[in-house]
Design an enzyme around this catalytic site. Structure first.
Site, PDB file in Angstrom:
ATOM      1  CG  ASP A   9      -1.954  -1.153   1.105  1.00 37.43           C
ATOM      2  OD1 ASP A   9      -2.329  -1.517  -0.027  1.00 37.43           O
ATOM      3  OD2 ASP A   9      -2.373  -1.683   2.156  1.00 37.43           O
ATOM      4  CE  LYS A  30      -4.076  -5.888  -0.220  1.00 37.76           C
ATOM      5  NZ  LYS A  30      -4.569  -4.613  -0.815  1.00 37.76           N
ATOM      6  CG  ASP A  57      -7.363  -6.044  -3.344  1.00 40.56           C
ATOM      7  OD1 ASP A  57      -8.477  -6.453  -3.693  1.00 40.56           O
ATOM      8  OD2 ASP A  57      -7.155  -5.419  -2.280  1.00 40.56           O
ATOM      9  CG  LEU A  58      -7.044  -4.133  -9.921  1.00 41.81           C
ATOM     10  CD1 LEU A  58      -6.922  -4.072 -11.432  1.00 41.81           C
ATOM     11  CD2 LEU A  58      -6.502  -2.863  -9.285  1.00 41.81           C
ATOM     12  CE  LYS A  59     -11.255  -4.835  -1.988  1.00 42.62           C
ATOM     13  NZ  LYS A  59      -9.858  -4.358  -2.076  1.00 42.62           N
ATOM     14  CG  LEU A  60     -11.874  -5.879 -12.074  1.00 38.05           C
ATOM     15  CD1 LEU A  60     -11.553  -6.633 -13.348  1.00 38.05           C
ATOM     16  CD2 LEU A  60     -11.641  -4.396 -12.267  1.00 38.05           C
ATOM     17  CG  HIS A  61     -19.297  -4.488  -8.519  1.00 35.88           C
ATOM     18  ND1 HIS A  61     -19.747  -4.259  -7.237  1.00 35.88           N
ATOM     19  CD2 HIS A  61     -20.394  -4.845  -9.224  1.00 35.88           C
ATOM     20  CE1 HIS A  61     -21.056  -4.467  -7.180  1.00 35.88           C
ATOM     21  NE2 HIS A  61     -21.462  -4.825  -8.387  1.00 35.88           N
ATOM     22  CG  ASP A  62     -18.675  -2.008 -15.107  1.00 38.38           C
ATOM     23  OD1 ASP A  62     -19.803  -1.986 -15.639  1.00 38.38           O
ATOM     24  OD2 ASP A  62     -17.910  -1.028 -15.093  1.00 38.38           O
ATOM     25  CB  ILE A  63     -22.239  -4.713 -17.374  1.00 37.42           C
ATOM     26  CG1 ILE A  63     -21.233  -4.110 -18.372  1.00 37.42           C
ATOM     27  CG2 ILE A  63     -23.165  -3.647 -16.816  1.00 37.42           C
ATOM     28  CD1 ILE A  63     -21.902  -3.545 -19.608  1.00 37.42           C
ATOM     29  CG  ASN A  65     -18.974  -6.993 -23.165  1.00 34.39           C
ATOM     30  OD1 ASN A  65     -18.494  -7.957 -23.754  1.00 34.39           O
ATOM     31  ND2 ASN A  65     -18.811  -5.746 -23.584  1.00 34.39           N
ATOM     32  CB  THR A  66     -17.440  -3.782 -18.563  1.00 30.73           C
ATOM     33  OG1 THR A  66     -18.298  -3.049 -19.435  1.00 30.73           O
ATOM     34  CG2 THR A  66     -16.319  -2.881 -18.081  1.00 30.73           C
ATOM     35  CB  THR A 114     -12.300  -6.970   6.799  1.00 27.81           C
ATOM     36  OG1 THR A 114     -11.382  -6.130   6.092  1.00 27.81           O
ATOM     37  CG2 THR A 114     -12.132  -8.403   6.332  1.00 27.81           C
ATOM     38  CD  GLN A 184      -8.570  -4.401   7.302  1.00 30.74           C
ATOM     39  OE1 GLN A 184      -7.620  -4.641   8.030  1.00 30.74           O
ATOM     40  NE2 GLN A 184      -8.694  -4.906   6.092  1.00 30.74           N
ATOM     41  NE  ARG A 205      -3.094   0.181   7.963  1.00 37.05           N
ATOM     42  CZ  ARG A 205      -4.298   0.715   8.049  1.00 37.05           C
ATOM     43  NH1 ARG A 205      -4.432   1.981   8.396  1.00 37.05           N
ATOM     44  NH2 ARG A 205      -5.370  -0.011   7.811  1.00 37.05           N
TER      45      ARG A 205
END
Length: 229
Positions: A9, A30, A57-63, A65-66, A114, A184, A205
């Site tokens: 980070d 990560k 760690d990009l946590k993709l969340h879309d339709i 196809n994208t 978390t 967290q 950390r």
């Protein structure tokens, strides 16, 4: 057993590399949004070329196809693991898996962050079920989609193993060697994660901001292996 995953980070690759120079061996690391959005895919290539294993760690969340097209762009990077948000749904997760075909990259899904607790989940997501039930449901959905595992807290790792099988990845962030929680809410020690059945742990950390990062990493690794409490 997998080595502890260290969260890089840092805002720049220069700082991340300065940190990594304190270690004599390649690490499992990560790369999150901060570093990736600043430095791009070149940062990931530098890490893999240096022998480091990478969880992106990009946590993709879309339709669907994208997300599938995004995964096809990321697949050639040679990373070990990628993730999506399970809340994107079954079809989105299946599309993400298709996008990684032939790459060898494992795909996991975020269940509930978390930083989320029961009260927040009810108030903001309008989910009236208990938080552990929501997490296990998302894990079962991820398995149905063909994913390799999930991101969850240590509190849900055992239940997910029982529901989805011991070979299903249970990657647990929020790992602290002491009692500090930072931002967290569902945290645990490495020893607690081991006992609960986590398959991977992510530490940030506690290592990156330690006075002696290498010594802190070694202590956490020993706890994770069950060699010390």
């Amino acid at each position: 057993m997998n080595s502890p995953i260290i969260a890089l980070d840092f805002p720049t690759m220069e700082e991340a590399q300065g940190f990594l120079e304190q270690f004599q061996e390649p690490l499992f690391v990560k790369v999150g949004m901060e570093l990736f959005y600043k430095e791009g895919s070149q940062a990931v290539r530098k890490l893999t070329e240096s022998g480091h294993r990478v969880f992106l760690d990009l946590k993709l969340h879309d339709i669907p196809n994208t997300v599938e097209r995004a995964m096809r762009s990321l697949a050639p990077l040679g990373i070990e693991m990628l993730n999506v948000h399970a809340a994107g749904g079954l079809e989105m997760m299946k599309a993400a898996k298709r996008g990684l075909e032939g790459s060898g990259t494992k795909l996991i899904a975020v269940t509930q962050l978390t930083s989320t607790d029961d009260e927040q989940m009810r108030r903001e997501q309008l989910i009236d079920r208990p938080l552990p039930e929501s997490v296990v449901h998302y894990a079962e959905l991820a398995k149905e989609a063909g994913l390799d595992g999930v991101v969850c807290s240590v509190s849900e790792a055992q239940a997910i193993g029982e529901a989805c099988g011991t070979g299903f990845i249970r990657l647990t962030p929020g790992i602290r060697p002491g009692n500090e929680s930072h931002d967290q809410k569902r945290t645990a020690t490495p020893a607690e994660a081991l006992k609960a059945g986590a398959t991977h742990i992510v530490v940030g950390r506690a290592v990156t901001q330690a006075a002696d990062p290498a010594a802190s990493y070694r202590s956490i690794a020993r706890q994770w292996k069950g060699l010390e409490q």
